[in-house]
Design a protein around this motif. Structure first.
Motif, PDB file in Angstrom:
ATOM      1  N   LEU A  85      24.549   1.330 -31.803  1.00  0.00           N
ATOM      2  CA  LEU A  85      24.995   0.835 -30.496  1.00  0.00           C
ATOM      3  C   LEU A  85      26.423   1.281 -30.199  1.00  0.00           C
ATOM      4  N   VAL A  86      27.309   1.101 -31.175  1.00  0.00           N
ATOM      5  CA  VAL A  86      28.709   1.491 -30.966  1.00  0.00           C
ATOM      6  C   VAL A  86      28.813   2.997 -30.746  1.00  0.00           C
ATOM      7  N   TYR A  88      26.509   5.005 -29.622  1.00  0.00           N
ATOM      8  CA  TYR A  88      25.935   5.310 -28.302  1.00  0.00           C
ATOM      9  C   TYR A  88      26.948   5.018 -27.201  1.00  0.00           C
ATOM     10  N   CYS A  89      27.567   3.837 -27.267  1.00  0.00           N
ATOM     11  CA  CYS A  89      28.517   3.439 -26.218  1.00  0.00           C
ATOM     12  C   CYS A  89      29.708   4.401 -26.157  1.00  0.00           C
ATOM     13  N   TYR A  92      28.556   7.807 -24.663  1.00  0.00           N
ATOM     14  CA  TYR A  92      28.243   7.711 -23.225  1.00  0.00           C
ATOM     15  C   TYR A  92      29.531   7.569 -22.405  1.00  0.00           C
ATOM     16  N   ILE A  93      30.404   6.667 -22.833  1.00  0.00           N
ATOM     17  CA  ILE A  93      31.651   6.438 -22.085  1.00  0.00           C
ATOM     18  C   ILE A  93      32.527   7.688 -22.121  1.00  0.00           C
ATOM     19  N   THR A 103      24.432  12.753 -19.161  1.00  0.00           N
ATOM     20  CA  THR A 103      24.267  11.304 -19.304  1.00  0.00           C
ATOM     21  C   THR A 103      22.847  10.856 -18.986  1.00  0.00           C
ATOM     22  N   ALA A 110      18.290   5.585 -24.371  1.00  0.00           N
ATOM     23  CA  ALA A 110      18.402   4.123 -24.419  1.00  0.00           C
ATOM     24  C   ALA A 110      17.034   3.478 -24.241  1.00  0.00           C
ATOM     25  N   LEU A 122      22.158  -1.804 -21.634  1.00  0.00           N
ATOM     26  CA  LEU A 122      23.059  -0.890 -22.334  1.00  0.00           C
ATOM     27  C   LEU A 122      23.559   0.210 -21.409  1.00  0.00           C
ATOM     28  N   PHE A 125      26.036  -1.164 -18.792  1.00  0.00           N
ATOM     29  CA  PHE A 125      27.353  -1.412 -19.398  1.00  0.00           C
ATOM     30  C   PHE A 125      28.113  -0.113 -19.619  1.00  0.00           C
ATOM     31  N   THR A 126      27.458   0.856 -20.284  1.00  0.00           N
ATOM     32  CA  THR A 126      28.169   2.086 -20.634  1.00  0.00           C
ATOM     33  C   THR A 126      28.479   2.934 -19.406  1.00  0.00           C
TER      34      THR A 126
END
Length: 259
Positions: A85-86, A88-89, A92-93, A103, A110, A122, A125-126
């Protein structure tokens, strides 16, 4: 009269910004610091993963790349959920912040890894965090870059924002839902044409939801996709435009009343 004076002032700002290109040493240092922060985040994730062959880890640029990445990450996701998760975030960011294409593949991933609802949460958020990061970075150093890359689009966007100042949220929602202007351009140009952050944030979070849902849901049936174009058929695009029309209707009604 007031609106025309505001547009003239903004025009002068845009014209004056061309003299700032290329970036100053301080601006380059600031951007480099942001890159370094993302790199350290990825390094931290990598060091906490188990020893293995990670040659498959790369930014997906095709559906084939994405399917390979999905196949390898499925086994890791259940055992190392937090790290995945971390990672991925951060990826993406980072892609959103620095306008790196691809993206849409991350949104598909996801859905493939986390399902529709968790995948959608997810992505929202990202994508919103990445767009916000791009907004503030552009506010800091983006003016000469945007003026250099998209001078005509920037002038058009500035005029539209000035005309729709009273119903700016509806207009920004319309832009987010429909492909009228590229999302990348909206992210970097919004602070330059004085779109307030709270409006930018709300329009981004709400406006990207329909397209994000379509993409994440398609990620569940990743093996059935033949091209990215399959995501957005005529029906999907028509639906997005219809939603966009609904969001901009209050603006049109208020204009008619004023006339």
């Amino acid at each position: 009269m007031k609106r025309s004076e505001e547009m003239m002032v903004n025009d002068e700002k845009l014209k004056g910004s061309s003299s700032k290109f290329p970036l100053t040493l301080w601006e380059i240092s600031a951007a480099s610091g942001v890159v370094l922060a993302f790199v350290l985040g990825l390094l931290g994730v990598y060091l906490t993963m188990p020893a293995s062959d990670y040659s498959f880890l790369k930014l997906p640029q095709t559906l084939e790349d994405l399917q390979i990445l999905r196949d390898h990450l499925e086994s890791y996701t259940s055992d190392y959920t937090i790290q995945v998760l971390v990672g991925y975030c951060v990826v993406y960011i980072f892609m959103q912040t620095f306008m790196i294409p691809g993206t849409v593949f991350m949104s598909l991933l996801a859905g493939a890894l986390f399902g529709v609802f968790r995948g959608l949460a997810l992505v929202l958020f990202t994508a919103t965090a990445g767009a916000s990061s791009c907004y503030f970075l552009s506010k800091l150093i983006g003016r000469p870059l945007v003026f250099s890359l998209w001078p005509d689009k920037l002038t058009f966007f500035q005029a539209q924002v000035a005309k729709r100042r009273e119903n700016l949220l509806n207009y920004m929602l319309f832009l987010r839902v429909t492909p009228t202007l590229p999302n990348t351009f909206i992210n970097v140009a919004s602070p330059i044409v004085d779109v307030p952050y709270h409006i930018f944030f709300l329009a981004t979070f709400i406006g990207i939801t329909p397209a994000a849902y379509v993409t994440v849901r398609a990620g569940i049936a990743l093996g059935e996709l033949r091209s990215v174009g399959d995501l957005y058929d005529f029906q999907s695009i028509a639906t997005l435009f219809l939603i966009g029309l609904v969001t901009v209707t209050p603006t049109l009604m208020s204009k008619n009343k004023s006339l």
